[in-house]
Each structure stands twice: as C-alpha cells, then as structure tokens.
Design a protein around this motif. Structure first.
Motif, PDB file in Angstrom:
ATOM      1  N   GLY A   1      44.186  10.304  -5.185  1.00  0.00           N
ATOM      2  CA  GLY A   1      44.635  10.181  -6.564  1.00  0.00           C
ATOM      3  C   GLY A   1      44.802   8.717  -6.915  1.00  0.00           C
ATOM      4  O   GLY A   1      44.556   7.836  -6.091  1.00  0.00           O
ATOM      5  N   LYS A   2      45.188   8.468  -8.148  1.00  0.00           N
ATOM      6  CA  LYS A   2      45.452   7.102  -8.607  1.00  0.00           C
ATOM      7  C   LYS A   2      46.786   7.074  -9.323  1.00  0.00           C
ATOM      8  O   LYS A   2      47.127   7.986 -10.065  1.00  0.00           O
ATOM      9  N   THR A   3      47.530   6.000  -9.106  1.00  0.00           N
ATOM     10  CA  THR A   3      48.784   5.795  -9.818  1.00  0.00           C
ATOM     11  C   THR A   3      48.465   5.334 -11.237  1.00  0.00           C
ATOM     12  O   THR A   3      47.324   4.941 -11.525  1.00  0.00           O
ATOM     13  N   PRO A   4      49.453   5.336 -12.131  1.00  0.00           N
ATOM     14  CA  PRO A   4      49.208   4.803 -13.479  1.00  0.00           C
ATOM     15  C   PRO A   4      48.716   3.351 -13.454  1.00  0.00           C
ATOM     16  O   PRO A   4      47.979   2.926 -14.337  1.00  0.00           O
ATOM     17  N   ALA A   5      49.089   2.598 -12.403  1.00  0.00           N
ATOM     18  CA  ALA A   5      48.645   1.205 -12.286  1.00  0.00           C
ATOM     19  C   ALA A   5      47.221   1.101 -11.748  1.00  0.00           C
ATOM     20  O   ALA A   5      46.660   0.015 -11.671  1.00  0.00           O
ATOM     21  N   GLY A   6      46.644   2.238 -11.343  1.00  0.00           N
ATOM     22  CA  GLY A   6      45.274   2.238 -10.840  1.00  0.00           C
ATOM     23  C   GLY A   6      45.157   2.139  -9.322  1.00  0.00           C
ATOM     24  O   GLY A   6      44.051   2.079  -8.800  1.00  0.00           O
ATOM     25  N   ASP A   7      46.293   2.116  -8.613  1.00  0.00           N
ATOM     26  CA  ASP A   7      46.250   2.072  -7.150  1.00  0.00           C
ATOM     27  C   ASP A   7      45.856   3.439  -6.606  1.00  0.00           C
ATOM     28  O   ASP A   7      46.340   4.472  -7.073  1.00  0.00           O
ATOM     29  N   ARG A   8      44.983   3.421  -5.593  1.00  0.00           N
ATOM     30  CA  ARG A   8      44.571   4.673  -4.958  1.00  0.00           C
ATOM     31  C   ARG A   8      45.649   5.132  -3.986  1.00  0.00           C
ATOM     32  O   ARG A   8      46.225   4.330  -3.267  1.00  0.00           O
ATOM     33  N   VAL A   9      45.899   6.432  -3.965  1.00  0.00           N
ATOM     34  CA  VAL A   9      46.845   7.031  -3.030  1.00  0.00           C
ATOM     35  C   VAL A   9      46.244   8.319  -2.480  1.00  0.00           C
ATOM     36  O   VAL A   9      45.423   8.956  -3.128  1.00  0.00           O
TER      37      VAL A   9
END
Length: 110
Positions: free
Chosen positions: A42-50
C-alpha cells in the motif's frame, strides 16, 4: 486476536539483499498456517510504500513474532508497527447495532 501490521522500509529498496520471492515464500507459509489472512502493498498519504498484513494470533507477543519473521525485517531492511484491531464485523457478518456489540459472539463482549 487481530492485528494490522504496517511494514516500513528502513533503507532504499535498491539496497535490499532479500528478494521479493523470499518474502513471498514466507508470506505463503503464513497464509497457509492461518497466521496472516490478508496481505499486500500500500501507500501512505505521503506516498511512502508500506506492506500491510492482517495477522490473526493468540496474543500481541505472538503477532510480533510473526511480523518479525518477515525476511525483509529479519535482514534489517524494514521495521513494522502493529495496530490491535477489535474486529466486530467481517464479510457482512457481525453486530451492526450498539446492543449487538455488547452481546457475546462475533465482536461482542467476551
């Protein structure tokens, strides 16, 4: 007990020495054992992949052991956070009233 696991990178992906196939082989084992029910990126609202997993375990300590076993985490490429999740409804089943939430059964008081 249910836990949402959010796995975050500690270093850029191009520096990782553990392969996606190693991670996916481990993930398949966890799915087959029933320890991880759902998983995927997934991606956080900041665009970081998790990486996101739904873990089913007897305790928080057991869930931590499962999450810590991910080859990406074992190799030091990633870390994780666990969110305790009190599941009340699943796939349309469960109580959908406040009275039902207080009753024994799926999602109710135990």
């Amino acid at each position: 007990m249910w836990f949402i696991c959010l796995r975050s990178a500690l270093q850029p992906r191009e520096q990782w020495t553990t392969t996606v196939d190693e991670h996916l082989a481990w993930m398949q084992t966890q799915h087959e054992a029933g320890s991880i029910v759902m998983s995927g990126p997934g991606k956080t609202p900041a665009g970081d992949r998790v990486g996101i997993y739904l873990i089913h375990a007897e305790s928080r300590a057991a869930a931590e052991r499962i999450a810590a076993g991910d080859p990406f985490t074992v190799a030091g490429h990633a870390t994780f956070d666990l969110i305790d999740w009190e599941v009340h409804q699943i796939m349309g089943a469960g109580p959908f009233t406040s009275t039902g939430l207080r009753s024994p059964g799926i999602g109710g008081a135990r």
